[in-house]
Structure formats: C-alpha cells, structure tokens
Scaffold this motif. Structure first.
Motif, mmCIF file in Angstrom:
data_model
loop_
_atom_site.group_PDB
_atom_site.id
_atom_site.type_symbol
_atom_site.label_atom_id
_atom_site.label_comp_id
_atom_site.label_asym_id
_atom_site.label_seq_id
_atom_site.Cartn_x
_atom_site.Cartn_y
_atom_site.Cartn_z
ATOM 1 N N ALA A 63 0.843 -1.205 0.000
ATOM 2 C CA ALA A 63 0.000 0.000 0.000
ATOM 3 C C ALA A 63 0.870 1.244 0.000
ATOM 4 C CB ALA A 63 -0.914 -0.008 1.219
ATOM 5 N N LEU A 66 2.290 1.704 -3.576
ATOM 6 C CA LEU A 66 1.305 2.099 -4.592
ATOM 7 C C LEU A 66 0.970 3.581 -4.445
ATOM 8 C CD1 LEU A 66 -1.138 -0.920 -4.780
ATOM 9 C CD2 LEU A 66 -0.044 0.201 -6.739
ATOM 10 N N ARG A 67 0.777 3.991 -3.198
ATOM 11 C CA ARG A 67 0.435 5.404 -2.985
ATOM 12 C C ARG A 67 1.626 6.277 -3.368
ATOM 13 N NH1 ARG A 67 -0.783 8.682 2.175
ATOM 14 N NH2 ARG A 67 -2.180 10.294 1.365
ATOM 15 N N PHE A 70 1.801 6.733 -7.063
ATOM 16 C CA PHE A 70 0.789 7.692 -7.533
ATOM 17 C C PHE A 70 1.224 9.128 -7.218
ATOM 18 C CE2 PHE A 70 -3.349 9.813 -6.142
ATOM 19 C CZ PHE A 70 -3.487 10.471 -7.345
ATOM 20 N N LYS A 100 4.316 6.798 2.900
ATOM 21 C CA LYS A 100 5.357 5.978 3.549
ATOM 22 C C LYS A 100 6.103 5.157 2.493
ATOM 23 C CE LYS A 100 1.961 5.303 6.885
ATOM 24 N NZ LYS A 100 0.989 4.306 7.155
ATOM 25 N N PRO A 164 -10.169 13.604 -1.197
ATOM 26 C CA PRO A 164 -10.999 12.415 -0.967
ATOM 27 C C PRO A 164 -12.494 12.641 -1.178
ATOM 28 C CG PRO A 164 -9.934 13.183 1.079
ATOM 29 C CD PRO A 164 -9.355 13.985 -0.035
ATOM 30 N N LEU A 188 -7.542 2.675 -11.781
ATOM 31 C CA LEU A 188 -6.471 3.192 -10.910
ATOM 32 C C LEU A 188 -6.914 3.272 -9.455
ATOM 33 C CD1 LEU A 188 -4.733 6.227 -12.640
ATOM 34 C CD2 LEU A 188 -3.610 4.255 -11.601
ATOM 35 N N LEU A 189 -8.148 3.720 -9.257
ATOM 36 C CA LEU A 189 -8.641 3.832 -7.879
ATOM 37 C C LEU A 189 -8.783 2.474 -7.220
ATOM 38 C CD1 LEU A 189 -11.002 6.882 -8.061
ATOM 39 C CD2 LEU A 189 -9.086 6.552 -6.551
ATOM 40 N N ALA A 196 -4.935 1.693 4.091
ATOM 41 C CA ALA A 196 -5.844 2.244 5.090
ATOM 42 C C ALA A 196 -5.835 3.760 5.094
ATOM 43 C CB ALA A 196 -5.399 1.745 6.465
ATOM 44 N N LEU A 247 -9.236 0.560 3.708
ATOM 45 C CA LEU A 247 -9.947 1.028 2.518
ATOM 46 C C LEU A 247 -10.744 -0.092 1.859
ATOM 47 C CD1 LEU A 247 -7.126 3.317 1.069
ATOM 48 C CD2 LEU A 247 -9.288 4.063 2.068
ATOM 49 N N VAL A 273 -14.793 9.633 -2.607
ATOM 50 C CA VAL A 273 -14.428 9.457 -4.025
ATOM 51 C C VAL A 273 -14.600 8.010 -4.469
ATOM 52 C CG1 VAL A 273 -11.930 9.117 -3.622
ATOM 53 C CG2 VAL A 273 -12.707 10.069 -5.793
ATOM 54 N N LEU A 308 0.766 4.782 -15.763
ATOM 55 C CA LEU A 308 1.100 5.798 -14.760
ATOM 56 C C LEU A 308 2.619 5.928 -14.626
ATOM 57 C CD1 LEU A 308 -0.020 7.691 -12.465
ATOM 58 C CD2 LEU A 308 0.154 5.715 -10.923
HETATM 59 C C1 HEM Z 1 -9.141 10.636 -6.704
HETATM 60 C C2 HEM Z 1 -8.084 9.909 -6.434
HETATM 61 C C3 HEM Z 1 -7.559 9.578 -5.067
HETATM 62 C C4 HEM Z 1 -7.823 10.148 -3.861
HETATM 63 C C5 HEM Z 1 -8.725 11.317 -3.547
HETATM 64 C C6 HEM Z 1 -7.078 9.407 -2.883
HETATM 65 C C7 HEM Z 1 -7.068 9.698 -1.543
HETATM 66 C C8 HEM Z 1 -6.487 8.909 -0.576
HETATM 67 C C9 HEM Z 1 -6.544 9.173 0.837
HETATM 68 C C10 HEM Z 1 -7.222 10.364 1.497
HETATM 69 C C11 HEM Z 1 -5.894 8.164 1.450
HETATM 70 C C12 HEM Z 1 -5.682 7.994 2.953
HETATM 71 C C13 HEM Z 1 -4.421 8.657 3.402
HETATM 72 C C14 HEM Z 1 -4.266 8.640 4.901
HETATM 73 O O1 HEM Z 1 -5.264 8.677 5.620
HETATM 74 O O2 HEM Z 1 -3.113 8.592 5.355
HETATM 75 C C15 HEM Z 1 -5.429 7.272 0.433
HETATM 76 C C16 HEM Z 1 -4.738 6.117 0.675
HETATM 77 C C17 HEM Z 1 -4.215 5.329 -0.315
HETATM 78 N N1 HEM Z 1 -4.207 5.613 -1.667
HETATM 79 FE FE1 HEM Z 1 -5.326 6.965 -2.585
HETATM 80 N N2 HEM Z 1 -6.373 8.424 -3.501
HETATM 81 C C18 HEM Z 1 -6.628 8.497 -4.836
HETATM 82 C C19 HEM Z 1 -6.071 7.712 -5.822
HETATM 83 C C20 HEM Z 1 -5.119 6.758 -5.608
HETATM 84 C C21 HEM Z 1 -4.355 6.103 -6.628
HETATM 85 C C22 HEM Z 1 -4.462 6.384 -8.122
HETATM 86 C C23 HEM Z 1 -3.529 5.232 -6.004
HETATM 87 C C24 HEM Z 1 -2.475 4.320 -6.578
HETATM 88 C C25 HEM Z 1 -2.403 3.958 -7.843
HETATM 89 C C26 HEM Z 1 -3.809 5.312 -4.592
HETATM 90 C C27 HEM Z 1 -3.267 4.512 -3.638
HETATM 91 C C28 HEM Z 1 -3.560 4.596 -2.288
HETATM 92 C C29 HEM Z 1 -3.161 3.594 -1.320
HETATM 93 C C30 HEM Z 1 -2.494 2.271 -1.621
HETATM 94 C C31 HEM Z 1 -3.558 4.068 -0.072
HETATM 95 C C32 HEM Z 1 -3.310 3.405 1.288
HETATM 96 C C33 HEM Z 1 -1.983 3.904 1.823
HETATM 97 C C34 HEM Z 1 -1.575 3.307 3.154
HETATM 98 O O3 HEM Z 1 -2.174 2.368 3.622
HETATM 99 O O4 HEM Z 1 -0.579 3.830 3.702
HETATM 100 N N3 HEM Z 1 -4.753 6.271 -4.386
HETATM 101 N N4 HEM Z 1 -5.790 7.750 -0.790
#
Ligand code: HEM
Length: 329
Positions: A63, A66-67, A70, A100, A164, A188-189, A196, A247, A273, A308
């Motif tokens: 996770a 991946l983040r 992005f 992270k 978000p 992607l989403l 999380a 998530l 979202v 990407l």
């Molecule tokens: C409209 C698009 C997106 C929004 C608004 C969004 C928003 C977020 C938010 C708010 C979090 C939580 C962060 C936190 O509380 O620390 C999150 C987590 C995450 N996002 Fe997104 N995200 C989007 C798209 C994506 C994309 C395109 C990817 C990867 C290709 C991605 C991968 C992740 C992953 C894997 C997590 C979990 C990270 C963890 O557990 O540390 N997100 N995202």
C-alpha cells in the motif's frame, strides 16, 4: 503536410526526431534497460529480493508503494521529485505527509550504489519496487520499462493531488490530465484495494457532517456499515481521529484483488471518491464490470500502473542519476 514518402532522407530524420520528442521521454524507456550495466548484478533481481524481504515482515508495504508511485507520478511525472528532503520540497506538501515507504527506496538505492554507483535512478527504483510488491500481494507480475532519470527539482507548490471528497467527474477530470480515460481512472482507484486511512478522513465528510449538516451521515454509505463506523471505529470524539480505517475489507486489505469494487456495489466504499464511482451512472458500469471479473481487474490494473509509470519521465541525458534518493547530487 509533406508525406513521408516524398520527404528527403535528412528531412525524414528530422521529422522522426521531432515526433520522438513529442512522444516524450517515455518513448526512450526500454525493457531491461539495466541489463549488463551493473557489473555482475541483475538490477531487477536485486530490487525484487529487497522488496520480498520487506514484504515478508511488513505486508502493508504494498500500500505504501502504490500510494508513493501515484503521488510521485502525478506531480511533474515519475521523476523522483517526491523523494527529496528539505524545506519546500514535494514531500512537505500536506497530502504527502502521510506517504510511507521512503526508507525502502533508500535501502534499495544504497544496495545498488554498492554494486554499481551512479547507474540506477531513484525514479526507476520506485517503479520496480511497486511492481514487485503488487505481484507479491496477489497482483500480476507485469513488465515495466526502465531508463528513467531523476529530476533536479522538487517543489511543494507543484503538488496538486486529488481530494478524498472528489465526485466521479472530478476524479475523471483529474486523471484526464495524466492521459487516463474514465475507464482507466476507475481501474487506478482500485489501488484502494489495499491499505488504510484514518477516521479524520471520513468523520466530517461522511459520518457526522455530510453536506455541511451537523450530525448528517452520507446516504450513499450502507446504513449498517455507517453504524459500525460510528459505534466502533470512528466514534464522534476527537481522540478517534487517528484510528485506522481499512480502505477494503479488513481480510482483503493486504491483497491486490477486485474486492474493492464489490464493496462499492454494497455501498461500503470508505472515501467519498470511492463510493462516488458507483453512485455516478457514468462510472458505475465500470465498477460492475471490474467487480464481476477478477481477471479483468488484474490485467487492467497492471496496465494502468504501467501507464502511470511512464507519465512525463526524464530519459537520456535529462536530469541526473542521484547518489542518494533524498538529495540532489
Ligand atoms: C481521486 C483519487 C484519489 C484520492 C482522492 C485518494 C485519496 C487517498 C486518501 C485520502 C488516502 C488515505 C491517506 C491517509 O489517511 O493517510 C489514500 C490512501 C491510499 N491511496 Fe489513494 N487516492 C486516490 C487515488 C489513488 C491512486 C491512483 C492510487 C495508486 C495507484 C492510490 C493509492 C492509495 C493507497 C495504496 C492508499 C493506502 C496507503 C496506506 O495504507 O498507507 N490512491 N488515498
């Protein structure tokens, strides 16, 4: 415009060079770019070995990576800009404060610098490591092209990441700027199949203040799910702000699979979202298709991650190969 058939050889070469430039650095990426360039070491195998060891003791690394990919690629391209330390860099922008995985990228870089100094870019390490983690977590082992170089620039003011609370249309609009179609946006989403967030991300917007109305819960959230969150996970007290919210379902939060989409069908998406992709008729059919076909999701997910990974890359003699990922040379 003159057709290629009628152009002289030099003119054709100039035209082709212009075309290659227009296609951007991604045209110069290659499969196996590092083959034979790191003494006796196989760069991709070294990366994979380190990711594997980390995954074995810390599965959420998938996770984090991946983040990280992005947030890296969406801001000026996959150029290592996110990795730079210091005041005013991309890393210091609010959406990046909870990213992270930097330590893993640094560890891989340190190992590769020992084996072949100044050869492997930090931006390639990010992409290879994410690919390997995805495969370890149940995704496809997709091939990626390499040869990216690291940008000598990293500015917090360039960071423009989605919120978000985005509607589906806003999400689609955002990703269009990265060259993604609406279909690719929904795929992607699917990255939210792992990892999380924290209660602070949903308390106001979904559980206790929907639409700016005190006490209101988002009606697009399944009622039973909302009451579990309100009662057990994110009670309406400040001290719950940092509580973890997966998530995807807890049992699936470390697996790259299509369960995320099944949850959206059940109106159990966590971020607005996410759920908005199902509430909006223009993207709902995509959610349904991916929820109903696990293999399709895996294939499409690998494809969008590759796409990407090639956004606005530097190649050739552009940028640099950093010695340390968190510092310009
Ligand atoms: C409209 C698009 C997106 C929004 C608004 C969004 C928003 C977020 C938010 C708010 C979090 C939580 C962060 C936190 O509380 O620390 C999150 C987590 C995450 N996002 Fe997104 N995200 C989007 C798209 C994506 C994309 C395109 C990817 C990867 C290709 C991605 C991968 C992740 C992953 C894997 C997590 C979990 C990270 C963890 O557990 O540390 N997100 N995202």
């Amino acid at each position: 415009m003159a057709s290629a058939a009628r152009m002289s050889a030099p003119a054709l070469m100039v035209a082709l060079a212009v075309l290659a430039f227009a296609a951007g650095g991604s045209a110069q990426l290659q499969y196996g770019f590092y083959k034979g360039k790191c003494n006796a070491s196989d760069v991709e195998a070294v990366v994979q070995g380190i990711v594997k060891a980390r995954f074995a003791r810390e599965a959420p690394i998938v996770a984090y990576l991946l983040r990280l990919q992005f947030h890296e690629c969406a801001v000026n391209g996959c150029d290592g800009g996110l990795l730079i330390d210091g005041p005013g860099t991309e890393k210091t922008a609010p959406p990046n404060l909870s990213v992270k995985g930097y330590d893993l990228i640094a560890a891989i870089k340190a190992e590769l610098e020992k084996r072949c100094p100044g050869v492997v870019s930090c931006s390639d390490i990010e992409i290879l490591a994410t690919r390997d983690a995805v495969a370890l977590a149940g995704g496809l082992a997709y091939a990626v092209r390499t040869g990216r170089r690291d940008r000598r620039q990293s500015r917090a003011s360039d960071v423009n990441l989605p919120a978000p609370e985005y509607t589906a249309a806003q999400a689609v609009g955002y990703y269009a700027r990265l060259g993604m179609t609406p279909y690719e946006t929904v795929v992607l989403l699917g990255a939210h199949t792992v990892g999380a967030t924290h209660c602070s991300a949903i308390k106001n917007s979904r559980l206790y203040g929907y639409g700016g109305r005190p006490g209101a819960t988002d009606p697009s959230m399944d009622r039973a799910t909302a009451s579990v969150y309100k009662k057990w996970v994110c009670p309406n007290v400040t001290s719950s702000d940092g509580n973890t919210v997966f998530l995807d379902d807890q049992w699936s939060a470390l697996k790259v699979d299509n369960n995320y989409y099944k949850n959206l069908q059940l109106r159990r998406g966590v971020l607005s979202v996410d759920q908005n992709l199902y509430s909006d008729g223009s993207t709902r059919w995509i959610v349904d298709q991916l929820a109903n076909n696990a293999g399709l999701f895996q294939a499409q997910f690998a494809k969008v991650l590759v796409k990407l990974s090639e956004v606005n890359v530097l190649t050739g003699t552009q940028g640099e190969i950093r010695k340390v990922c968190s510092k310009f040379n």
